[in-house]
Write a protein that holds these residues in place. Structure first.
Motif, mmCIF file in Angstrom:
data_model
loop_
_atom_site.group_PDB
_atom_site.id
_atom_site.type_symbol
_atom_site.label_atom_id
_atom_site.label_comp_id
_atom_site.label_asym_id
_atom_site.label_seq_id
_atom_site.Cartn_x
_atom_site.Cartn_y
_atom_site.Cartn_z
ATOM 1 N N GLY A 118 0.783 -1.233 0.000
ATOM 2 C CA GLY A 118 0.000 0.000 0.000
ATOM 3 C C GLY A 118 0.810 1.274 0.000
ATOM 4 O O GLY A 118 0.258 2.365 -0.115
ATOM 5 N N ASN A 119 2.130 1.155 0.151
ATOM 6 C CA ASN A 119 2.994 2.337 0.135
ATOM 7 C C ASN A 119 3.453 2.625 -1.282
ATOM 8 O O ASN A 119 3.919 1.727 -1.991
ATOM 9 N N LEU A 120 3.333 3.875 -1.684
ATOM 10 C CA LEU A 120 3.698 4.331 -3.013
ATOM 11 C C LEU A 120 4.968 5.158 -2.942
ATOM 12 O O LEU A 120 5.105 6.015 -2.064
ATOM 13 N N ASP A 121 5.896 4.913 -3.874
ATOM 14 C CA ASP A 121 7.124 5.699 -4.006
ATOM 15 C C ASP A 121 7.329 5.915 -5.496
ATOM 16 O O ASP A 121 7.586 4.956 -6.231
ATOM 17 N N ALA A 122 7.173 7.160 -5.960
ATOM 18 C CA ALA A 122 7.241 7.419 -7.394
ATOM 19 C C ALA A 122 7.909 8.764 -7.670
ATOM 20 O O ALA A 122 7.848 9.681 -6.847
ATOM 21 N N LEU A 123 8.521 8.835 -8.828
ATOM 22 C CA LEU A 123 9.155 10.064 -9.298
ATOM 23 C C LEU A 123 8.836 10.202 -10.773
ATOM 24 O O LEU A 123 9.030 9.264 -11.550
ATOM 25 N N LEU A 124 8.361 11.373 -11.168
ATOM 26 C CA LEU A 124 7.890 11.652 -12.510
ATOM 27 C C LEU A 124 8.563 12.915 -13.012
ATOM 28 O O LEU A 124 8.696 13.882 -12.263
ATOM 29 N N THR A 125 8.993 12.920 -14.276
ATOM 30 C CA THR A 125 9.556 14.121 -14.885
ATOM 31 C C THR A 125 8.736 14.446 -16.128
ATOM 32 O O THR A 125 8.444 13.564 -16.934
ATOM 33 N N CYS A 126 8.378 15.721 -16.260
ATOM 34 C CA CYS A 126 7.572 16.181 -17.394
ATOM 35 C C CYS A 126 8.226 17.400 -18.024
ATOM 36 O O CYS A 126 8.930 18.151 -17.343
ATOM 37 N N GLY A 127 7.942 17.601 -19.314
ATOM 38 C CA GLY A 127 8.379 18.824 -19.967
ATOM 39 C C GLY A 127 7.748 20.006 -19.255
ATOM 40 O O GLY A 127 6.556 19.996 -18.969
ATOM 41 N N GLY A 128 8.556 21.002 -18.939
ATOM 42 C CA GLY A 128 8.057 22.133 -18.161
ATOM 43 C C GLY A 128 7.854 23.382 -18.980
ATOM 44 O O GLY A 128 7.655 24.460 -18.432
#
Length: 178
Positions: A118-128
């Motif tokens: 149930g624990n979430l660990d995420a990293l997301l990169t998007c065009g800024g």
């Protein structure tokens, strides 16, 4: 652009709020399908009425006039608390498609994605925009009756830099009104 960043933050928040140490390390640089498959490990939300609350913990925009900082904060805070009804059909879909949709916008890719108990660990990169990028880190817990996700977002581009930390919480209030 700062309003674009705020919109991306709100979209990410919406995707995550339908709602310890880990021995399973998150997958580094997963594909969209690998992230969606990992998201399938999250409990499916129970149908019912939910309250979602977004709290801005910090907002920094170096060099920006105070009125711009206030505009961004106000844009987010206007939608900071809402209630919604999650139908049985929506609940049965779980979270995988929501995480897929996050990456459909703004040229986004997952740098890290993991779920453990149930624990979430995420990293997301998007065009800024304007040659920059937006990085969004998410950590928290998702259960069948709610979630608490801490997000940190950092935007760097030629127009303006911005760093923000927020907490998104959702809780099941009961059955949907008839």
């Amino acid at each position: 652009m700062t309003i674009r960043f705020a919109s991306l933050a709100l979209c990410s928040a919406m995707a995550l709020t339908l709602p310890a140490c880990s021995e399973d390390a998150p997958t580094e640089n997963p594909t969209v399908e690998e992230a969606a498959s990992e998201a399938e490990k999250l409990d499916r939300p129970d149908p019912g009425q939910y309250r979602q609350t977004i709290t801005i913990n910090s907002l920094e925009m170096p060099g920006a006039p105070e009125e711009i900082v206030a505009q961004v904060r106000n844009a987010i805070e206007q939608n900071a608390t809402r209630t919604y009804c999650l139908t049985p059909e929506q609940a049965s879909e779980g979270f995988a498609d929501q995480f897929r949709r996050v990456t459909e916008n703004d040229d986004c890719t997952w740098n890290r994605f993991g779920v453990d108990d149930g624990n979430l660990d995420a990293l997301l990169t998007c065009g800024g925009g304007q040659g920059g990028e937006v990085t969004i880190a998410m950590e928290g817990n998702v259960s069948s009756t709610g979630s608490r996700i801490d997000m940190t977002m950092s935007q760097e581009n030629a127009a303006m830099d911005m760093d923000m930390a927020m907490t998104m919480e959702s809780e099941r209030l009961g059955d949907c009104p008839a």
